[in-house]
Scaffold this motif. Structure first.
Motif, short mmCIF file in Angstrom:
data_model
loop_
_atom_site.label_atom_id
_atom_site.label_comp_id
_atom_site.label_asym_id
_atom_site.label_seq_id
_atom_site.Cartn_x
_atom_site.Cartn_y
_atom_site.Cartn_z
N ASP A 1 -9.76 -3.23 -8.07
CA ASP A 1 -9.48 -3.19 -6.64
C ASP A 1 -8.94 -4.57 -6.30
O ASP A 1 -9.66 -5.56 -6.37
CB ASP A 1 -10.78 -2.86 -5.89
CG ASP A 1 -10.54 -2.50 -4.44
OD1 ASP A 1 -9.81 -3.26 -3.76
OD2 ASP A 1 -11.08 -1.47 -3.99
N ARG B 1 -1.61 1.56 -14.50
CA ARG B 1 -1.98 2.94 -14.79
C ARG B 1 -2.09 3.11 -16.30
O ARG B 1 -1.10 2.99 -17.01
CB ARG B 1 -0.92 3.90 -14.26
CG ARG B 1 -1.44 5.35 -14.20
CD ARG B 1 -0.35 6.39 -14.01
NE ARG B 1 0.44 6.32 -12.81
CZ ARG B 1 0.13 6.88 -11.63
NH1 ARG B 1 -1.01 7.53 -11.49
NH2 ARG B 1 0.94 6.78 -10.60
N GLU C 1 -7.96 9.90 -13.02
CA GLU C 1 -7.56 8.62 -12.46
C GLU C 1 -7.22 8.78 -11.00
O GLU C 1 -6.90 9.88 -10.53
CB GLU C 1 -6.34 8.04 -13.19
CG GLU C 1 -5.16 8.95 -13.13
CD GLU C 1 -3.82 8.24 -13.15
OE1 GLU C 1 -3.75 7.02 -12.98
OE2 GLU C 1 -2.83 8.96 -13.32
N THR C 2 -7.27 7.67 -10.26
CA THR C 2 -6.73 7.61 -8.91
C THR C 2 -5.96 6.31 -8.79
O THR C 2 -6.29 5.32 -9.44
CB THR C 2 -7.81 7.61 -7.81
OG1 THR C 2 -8.56 6.41 -7.92
CG2 THR C 2 -8.75 8.79 -7.95
N TYR C 3 -4.93 6.34 -7.96
CA TYR C 3 -4.07 5.15 -7.78
C TYR C 3 -3.71 5.15 -6.30
O TYR C 3 -2.97 6.02 -5.85
CB TYR C 3 -2.82 5.29 -8.65
CG TYR C 3 -2.07 4.01 -8.97
CD1 TYR C 3 -1.62 3.18 -7.97
CD2 TYR C 3 -1.83 3.64 -10.28
CE1 TYR C 3 -0.93 2.01 -8.27
CE2 TYR C 3 -1.15 2.47 -10.61
CZ TYR C 3 -0.70 1.67 -9.58
OH TYR C 3 -0.02 0.50 -9.89
N ALA C 4 -4.26 4.22 -5.58
CA ALA C 4 -4.05 4.23 -4.13
C ALA C 4 -3.61 2.87 -3.62
O ALA C 4 -3.97 1.84 -4.19
CB ALA C 4 -5.34 4.65 -3.44
N PHE C 5 -2.81 2.87 -2.55
CA PHE C 5 -2.43 1.63 -1.84
C PHE C 5 -2.87 1.76 -0.39
O PHE C 5 -2.80 2.84 0.18
CB PHE C 5 -0.92 1.42 -1.73
CG PHE C 5 -0.15 1.87 -2.89
CD1 PHE C 5 -0.42 1.35 -4.14
CD2 PHE C 5 0.87 2.81 -2.76
CE1 PHE C 5 0.33 1.76 -5.23
CE2 PHE C 5 1.60 3.21 -3.83
CZ PHE C 5 1.33 2.69 -5.07
N ASP C 6 -3.12 0.63 0.22
CA ASP C 6 -3.36 0.61 1.65
C ASP C 6 -2.78 -0.71 2.17
O ASP C 6 -3.28 -1.77 1.79
CB ASP C 6 -4.86 0.71 1.94
CG ASP C 6 -5.14 0.72 3.43
OD1 ASP C 6 -4.21 0.96 4.22
OD2 ASP C 6 -6.30 0.45 3.79
N TRP D 1 0.02 2.52 2.78
CA TRP D 1 0.85 3.35 1.91
C TRP D 1 2.31 2.88 1.97
O TRP D 1 2.84 2.62 3.04
CB TRP D 1 0.76 4.81 2.34
CG TRP D 1 1.87 5.62 1.74
CD1 TRP D 1 3.04 6.02 2.34
CD2 TRP D 1 1.93 6.10 0.39
NE1 TRP D 1 3.81 6.72 1.45
CE2 TRP D 1 3.16 6.78 0.25
CE3 TRP D 1 1.07 6.02 -0.70
CZ2 TRP D 1 3.54 7.37 -0.95
CZ3 TRP D 1 1.45 6.60 -1.89
CH2 TRP D 1 2.68 7.27 -2.01
N SER E 1 6.55 4.50 -3.74
CA SER E 1 6.53 3.86 -5.05
C SER E 1 7.19 4.79 -6.06
O SER E 1 7.14 6.01 -5.90
CB SER E 1 5.08 3.61 -5.45
OG SER E 1 5.00 3.08 -6.76
N ARG F 1 -3.94 -3.57 -0.29
CA ARG F 1 -4.93 -3.29 -1.34
C ARG F 1 -4.35 -2.29 -2.32
O ARG F 1 -3.77 -1.28 -1.93
CB ARG F 1 -6.17 -2.65 -0.72
CG ARG F 1 -7.36 -3.58 -0.60
CD ARG F 1 -8.52 -2.86 0.03
NE ARG F 1 -9.32 -2.14 -0.96
CZ ARG F 1 -10.18 -1.16 -0.66
NH1 ARG F 1 -10.31 -0.75 0.60
NH2 ARG F 1 -10.87 -0.59 -1.61
N ARG G 1 -5.86 0.01 -5.44
CA ARG G 1 -7.11 0.40 -6.08
C ARG G 1 -6.80 1.47 -7.11
O ARG G 1 -6.27 2.52 -6.79
CB ARG G 1 -8.09 0.94 -5.04
CG ARG G 1 -9.45 1.27 -5.62
CD ARG G 1 -10.38 1.85 -4.55
NE ARG G 1 -11.59 2.36 -5.16
CZ ARG G 1 -12.74 1.68 -5.24
NH1 ARG G 1 -12.84 0.48 -4.70
NH2 ARG G 1 -13.79 2.22 -5.84
#
Lengths: 274, 274, 274, 274
Positions: free
Chosen positions: B8, B24, B36-41, B43, B46, B68, B70
């Protein structure tokens, strides 16, 4: 838009059955994978490789008995399909090298035998997008969607004779007619939001106006909300499971749901002091 | 063994900052990605591509302000490292084509200048695995692990002079000495179970006895429980974030935990009647 | 052995005709290219790319009128074919990733429809090389080589019905039967020393005993002296010319001659003084 | 224009010396290979592969003693270089995936340490082509071309200190300064028509205005007549011979001559009667 998609498949093998699965969507230009899970029960070792089309392929051996594969993903994809009625024909000399292979005939797309048929169908449609859309509309109007009317050996010429088929047959006919007109066409398998009845789906893309456009002869209007699992020359390349011993699908459940637009990110961990 | 790993990361940009991230993990021969998870904040759009080493690379632009990222994954990997003290030197003529690039010097591995140094260090060690292990043990014994003792421009020759560095420097020295002996060596970045203190980690692999073996000069014994994020010739190829405008890392939290061996698969959906 | 091979082809186009040619042999594991020339008359700009199978592909547009393409090469290749009657079947789980695509049906190899036929033909032959050789011998014994008995749309099922064909049809039948037995098989086009009558030729390779072996159902014994132009799933992938407008071949001359073993290297230039 | 190019190299090995050579030009977008020969004396078996940059690489073992390699080619290439003073900077977000690797520092291009230096040198030059040309002109004016002033370990920072070098050093400085400005830059080795004194040559390309442009800091004006042997991140990737045991170059002769524009095609063979 953000979609939750998934497949829960139970297969049954009498003896060890090696398979290649194409059930993991990849991030790329067309979609962004924000989350996924890929599980088997029973657990067996599996490896993954990238095939010549860029697809992720999972290799494993299904042991004798029942095995469940469950794959879920949350994917950001376009809500609306790009539509470009004026996109012109792209001459062969202007095609990117990577598109040339999609001009060739393939197992289910004997385009070499369908040239005069293709010209009949497109009539005076504008070269390029107009021709592909004429093909798509013709298929939708003239070929009946009927579950069970085709099998794993049915090619586009068979479907043109029988005038019935399922989504993969519709795509095979569309691609065959495009290639007969020297328009590159490739098969796509994946998920479509609000497909009725819900299932894994197949459609095609054609290269006109300098890029790939999506066409789906099973639908009455251009619809976005698509998640791609694999691209190929036809169904031989993009089977969701290719099995190399007898294998029965005893259950299959597929779902596609709209996900809340905001990422559900957990609270950030405390800031480190370093 | 099955590991839950995650990062994170909060970055801060003064202006739009294009980045390439390698966060990843991919399935392959060495590991299987079950979730898996791939997140932005916030958004942002990409895309993802595969680089020349087979790594998954995410391209996006960090907008001005804080962002962020994560990423979490559950990965099946080997609990024990393969160790082969008798694996012989693989002559250049027997190397696979794909290993040859890992003989060449690179930004942080000026192996062309370290030949006599490498021979001094390996002494009479058995050609092959024995030499690589001699190098690894020498680094562990003679170079001090000290956070902050190196920076993004420090190469293996600098580290040999200063006798201190962090995991990436240890790997650079190891690879440089291997290549100086005409042993292919490549950098690996990823996660290591029970690393103290926990962080993203770097180590190296050397090609001896006909295959790649893992070496980690920061550890006192061979340890499995590794999840690979990327392979490359050195740190220039495998930065977890390459930024092309100023970018500050304001927080970073990394975790690796053992996951329960049984897949937590939800109950199967009811069998369809079809 | 060292072979001089060449093709001199005159094509005639009514209007500009874009083509993809596969007439340049590549060096690789199986052969070494020591000299070549590739000429057109009239001269037109051409580009070259590498397709998904590793073949060199030349793109150009044939202008209206006649055009000559003349390609010559001197190639070091094996005088004797590898023959391994005891090479066992390679289970799917042990195949290299790159061989898996050669298990799939393709335009001219509808292997999905030929499984029972294949088992009939191989009878009790030993799994692996023995089965492929049984297939090869069966084709040679039961299918008549007859020029003009097939055309560009003839697939392996057609040839099995008609019991006649040319080299490409023999290869298509061989590959289809192999794939029906879950043995990877790929098409090869190129030159064969002392082929009668001389022409561009087609044969196939099957993956057994951990590697590719060559099989040629047009020949009564295993014969080396082969120069490869291209590999693919079937004739659709490896046409020596794929044309995307009408194009007539008005003349074609092919030759293969043994070259003197000693390289004809001119005298070395005088040593520079530097 | 059509050029005849060639190299005749004699190397001397004390013991068997495995090498990777990059002496065979490939056809591609920039040049068309109409003829070539590649010979060794003594003859040894050799294989060829394509590296991660698309270069053709020849693998062989030089036996103890002297060995001659002689490579000749006739290549169609541009007589004039493309020059585009107004080509703008291409933002990172618009670069093709394949160009991103050429932003990274490499063995001889420590661009990570040269950012302020690069900005000093380009001053107010227009972002994009203008900056690259400013760099090129600065190198030509401020760095002295002096044979023997550098060796195989000299990097761009060394050359900027010493203010002297040869063509590869000029290219390393040019690429390092471009990358420090976030402009992709790659090394090219090959032949240049009328180079004085004649030798194998090195220059660089920078990606601006949406494509690669050629820059050569050893020349006073943009000059075409170039034949490419290899592309890479720097000299480590594109050595014309990489040797993995001691190897001495005892003679080397290089030539580039203009070839007559008309293809010297022999008379067509008589038309076959078929």
């Amino acid at each position: 838009m953000k979609l939750h998609v998934g497949s829960d498949i139970t297969v049954r093998a009498a003896t060890d059955c090696p398979i290649v699965a194409m059930l993991r969507p990849a991030s790329g230009l067309a979609q962004w994978l924000s989350s996924e899970t890929y599980a088997f029960d029973p657990w067996v070792p599996s490896t993954e490789y990238v095939d010549g089309y860029g697809n992720l392929c999972q290799r494993l051996t299904v042991p004798a008995g029942d095995m469940r594969l469950r794959v879920e993903a949350t994917v950001e994809t376009e809500a609306e399909l790009a539509v470009a009625p004026d996109a012109p024909y792209t001459p062969v000399a202007k095609l990117p090298d990577s598109a040339l292979q999609y001009l060739l005939p393939s197992r289910y797309c004997p385009s070499d035998t369908l040239e005069s048929r293709a010209w009949e169908i497109v009539g005076n449609a504008a070269p390029g997008y107009g021709q592909v859309e004429a093909i798509r509309a013709w298929i939708q109007a003239r070929i009946q969607y009927r579950h069970g009317s085709s099998d794993a050996s049915t090619d586009a010429a068979d479907t043109l004779d029988r005038r019935s088929g399922v989504c993969r047959d519709f795509a095979h006919v569309g691609m065959s007619l495009c290639r007969a007109l020297v328009i590159p066409a490739r098969m796509v398998v994946g998920y479509l939001h609000r497909l009725e009845p819900m299932d894994l789906h197949a459609w095609f893309e054609a290269f006109v106006g300098g890029r790939w456009y999506t066409f789906d002869a099973t639908q009455t209007r251009p619809r976005g909300g698509r998640v791609v699992l694999a691209y190929g020359r036809d169904a031989a390349d993009v089977a969701f499971i290719s099995n190399y011993a007898p294998l029965e699908t005893v259950a299959m459940h597929v779902w596609v749901e709209e996900a809340p637009p905001a990422a559900a990110m957990p609270p950030a961990p405390p800031r480190p002091t370093t």
